[in-house]
Write a protein that holds these residues in place. Structure first.
Motif, PDB file in Angstrom:
ATOM      1  N   LEU A 166       4.799  20.059 -11.703  1.00  0.00           N
ATOM      2  CA  LEU A 166       4.233  18.687 -11.965  1.00  0.00           C
ATOM      3  C   LEU A 166       4.164  17.966 -10.851  1.00  0.00           C
ATOM      4  O   LEU A 166       5.332  17.729 -10.020  1.00  0.00           O
ATOM      5  N   VAL A 167       3.156  17.138 -10.382  1.00  0.00           N
ATOM      6  CA  VAL A 167       3.088  16.355  -9.298  1.00  0.00           C
ATOM      7  C   VAL A 167       3.132  14.801  -9.638  1.00  0.00           C
ATOM      8  O   VAL A 167       2.125  14.234 -10.529  1.00  0.00           O
ATOM      9  N   GLU A 168       4.144  14.175  -9.217  1.00  0.00           N
ATOM     10  CA  GLU A 168       4.172  12.635  -9.491  1.00  0.00           C
ATOM     11  C   GLU A 168       3.597  11.910  -8.390  1.00  0.00           C
ATOM     12  O   GLU A 168       3.852  12.035  -7.290  1.00  0.00           O
ATOM     13  N   VAL A 169       2.551  10.919  -8.939  1.00  0.00           N
ATOM     14  CA  VAL A 169       2.157  10.021  -7.893  1.00  0.00           C
ATOM     15  C   VAL A 169       2.365   8.597  -8.145  1.00  0.00           C
ATOM     16  O   VAL A 169       1.983   8.064  -9.355  1.00  0.00           O
ATOM     17  N   ASP A 170       2.800   8.097  -7.213  1.00  0.00           N
ATOM     18  CA  ASP A 170       3.552   6.532  -7.608  1.00  0.00           C
ATOM     19  C   ASP A 170       3.027   5.767  -6.410  1.00  0.00           C
ATOM     20  O   ASP A 170       3.049   5.925  -5.250  1.00  0.00           O
ATOM     21  N   CYS A 171       1.868   4.873  -6.690  1.00  0.00           N
ATOM     22  CA  CYS A 171       1.278   4.165  -5.637  1.00  0.00           C
ATOM     23  C   CYS A 171       0.717   2.759  -6.524  1.00  0.00           C
ATOM     24  O   CYS A 171       0.800   2.776  -7.567  1.00  0.00           O
ATOM     25  N   LEU A 172       0.203   1.672  -5.671  1.00  0.00           N
ATOM     26  CA  LEU A 172      -0.098   0.381  -5.991  1.00  0.00           C
ATOM     27  C   LEU A 172      -1.838   0.351  -6.136  1.00  0.00           C
ATOM     28  O   LEU A 172      -2.377  -0.839  -6.695  1.00  0.00           O
ATOM     29  N   VAL A 173      -2.283   1.366  -5.498  1.00  0.00           N
ATOM     30  CA  VAL A 173      -3.791   1.276  -5.503  1.00  0.00           C
ATOM     31  C   VAL A 173      -4.375   2.392  -6.084  1.00  0.00           C
ATOM     32  O   VAL A 173      -3.791   3.378  -6.450  1.00  0.00           O
ATOM     33  N   ARG A 174      -5.997   2.453  -6.017  1.00  0.00           N
ATOM     34  CA  ARG A 174      -6.457   3.591  -6.515  1.00  0.00           C
ATOM     35  C   ARG A 174      -6.324   4.803  -5.809  1.00  0.00           C
ATOM     36  O   ARG A 174      -6.217   4.605  -4.454  1.00  0.00           O
ATOM     37  N   GLY A 184       0.833  -1.258  -0.222  1.00  0.00           N
ATOM     38  CA  GLY A 184      -0.068  -0.076  -0.022  1.00  0.00           C
ATOM     39  C   GLY A 184       0.772   1.194  -0.021  1.00  0.00           C
ATOM     40  O   GLY A 184       0.312   2.328   0.356  1.00  0.00           O
ATOM     41  N   TYR A 185       1.979   1.125  -0.486  1.00  0.00           N
ATOM     42  CA  TYR A 185       2.683   2.571  -0.492  1.00  0.00           C
ATOM     43  C   TYR A 185       2.482   3.603  -1.327  1.00  0.00           C
ATOM     44  O   TYR A 185       1.395   3.359  -2.385  1.00  0.00           O
ATOM     45  N   VAL A 186       2.832   4.864  -0.949  1.00  0.00           N
ATOM     46  CA  VAL A 186       2.453   6.101  -1.598  1.00  0.00           C
ATOM     47  C   VAL A 186       3.591   6.931  -1.948  1.00  0.00           C
ATOM     48  O   VAL A 186       4.416   6.983  -0.723  1.00  0.00           O
ATOM     49  N   ALA A 187       4.107   7.536  -2.801  1.00  0.00           N
ATOM     50  CA  ALA A 187       5.185   8.259  -3.008  1.00  0.00           C
ATOM     51  C   ALA A 187       4.596   9.527  -3.800  1.00  0.00           C
ATOM     52  O   ALA A 187       4.223   9.598  -4.988  1.00  0.00           O
ATOM     53  N   LEU A 188       4.660  10.785  -3.339  1.00  0.00           N
ATOM     54  CA  LEU A 188       4.546  11.826  -3.958  1.00  0.00           C
ATOM     55  C   LEU A 188       5.734  12.949  -4.342  1.00  0.00           C
ATOM     56  O   LEU A 188       6.159  13.300  -3.291  1.00  0.00           O
ATOM     57  N   THR A 189       5.974  13.351  -5.573  1.00  0.00           N
ATOM     58  CA  THR A 189       7.019  14.155  -5.798  1.00  0.00           C
ATOM     59  C   THR A 189       6.595  15.213  -6.765  1.00  0.00           C
ATOM     60  O   THR A 189       5.721  15.269  -7.503  1.00  0.00           O
ATOM     61  N   HIS A 190       7.185  16.437  -6.339  1.00  0.00           N
ATOM     62  CA  HIS A 190       6.990  17.678  -7.293  1.00  0.00           C
ATOM     63  C   HIS A 190       8.366  18.098  -8.128  1.00  0.00           C
ATOM     64  O   HIS A 190       9.279  17.784  -7.624  1.00  0.00           O
ATOM     65  N   ARG A 191       7.827  18.148  -9.213  1.00  0.00           N
ATOM     66  CA  ARG A 191       9.051  18.582 -10.290  1.00  0.00           C
ATOM     67  C   ARG A 191       8.649  19.886 -10.582  1.00  0.00           C
ATOM     68  O   ARG A 191       7.467  20.177 -11.223  1.00  0.00           O
ATOM     69  N   SER A 192       9.777  20.786 -10.689  1.00  0.00           N
ATOM     70  CA  SER A 192       9.474  21.966 -11.422  1.00  0.00           C
ATOM     71  C   SER A 192       9.310  22.155 -12.775  1.00  0.00           C
ATOM     72  O   SER A 192      10.033  21.276 -13.528  1.00  0.00           O
ATOM     73  N   LEU A 193       8.611  23.087 -13.643  1.00  0.00           N
ATOM     74  CA  LEU A 193       8.684  23.067 -14.967  1.00  0.00           C
ATOM     75  C   LEU A 193       9.655  23.639 -15.544  1.00  0.00           C
ATOM     76  O   LEU A 193       9.836  23.270 -16.905  1.00  0.00           O
ATOM     77  N   ARG A 194      10.664  24.318 -14.840  1.00  0.00           N
ATOM     78  CA  ARG A 194      11.754  24.565 -15.395  1.00  0.00           C
ATOM     79  C   ARG A 194      12.931  23.673 -15.465  1.00  0.00           C
ATOM     80  O   ARG A 194      14.010  23.607 -16.059  1.00  0.00           O
ATOM     81  N   GLY A 195      12.513  22.410 -14.751  1.00  0.00           N
ATOM     82  CA  GLY A 195      13.757  21.207 -14.928  1.00  0.00           C
ATOM     83  C   GLY A 195      14.714  21.459 -13.980  1.00  0.00           C
ATOM     84  O   GLY A 195      15.831  20.959 -14.056  1.00  0.00           O
TER      85      GLY A 195
END
Length: 54
Positions: free
Chosen positions: A39-47, A4-15
């Motif tokens: 941009l927000v990246e969501v990495d998880c195994l569930v809905r 059930g893990y979750v990882a949230l990462t924010h990435r700048s538009l300018r890189g």
């Protein structure tokens, strides 16, 4: 990571890099503050879902 893990990462538009907003080995229900536009990246195994404040 566990099932059930979750990882949230924010990435700048300018890189200009990325910032980890949250990481856990189980369900997450809470608030994260974005450091700016990007941009927000969501990495998880569930809905998942997100609610944005008005």
């Amino acid at each position: 990571m566990s099932k059930g893990y979750v990882a949230l990462t924010h990435r700048s538009l300018r890189g200009e890099g990325e910032k980890e907003l949250h990481r856990s080995n189980g369900p997450f229900r809470g608030t994260v503050e974005l450091p700016g536009s990007g941009l927000v990246e969501v990495d998880c195994l569930v809905r998942w879902s997100v609610t944005l404040p008005q």
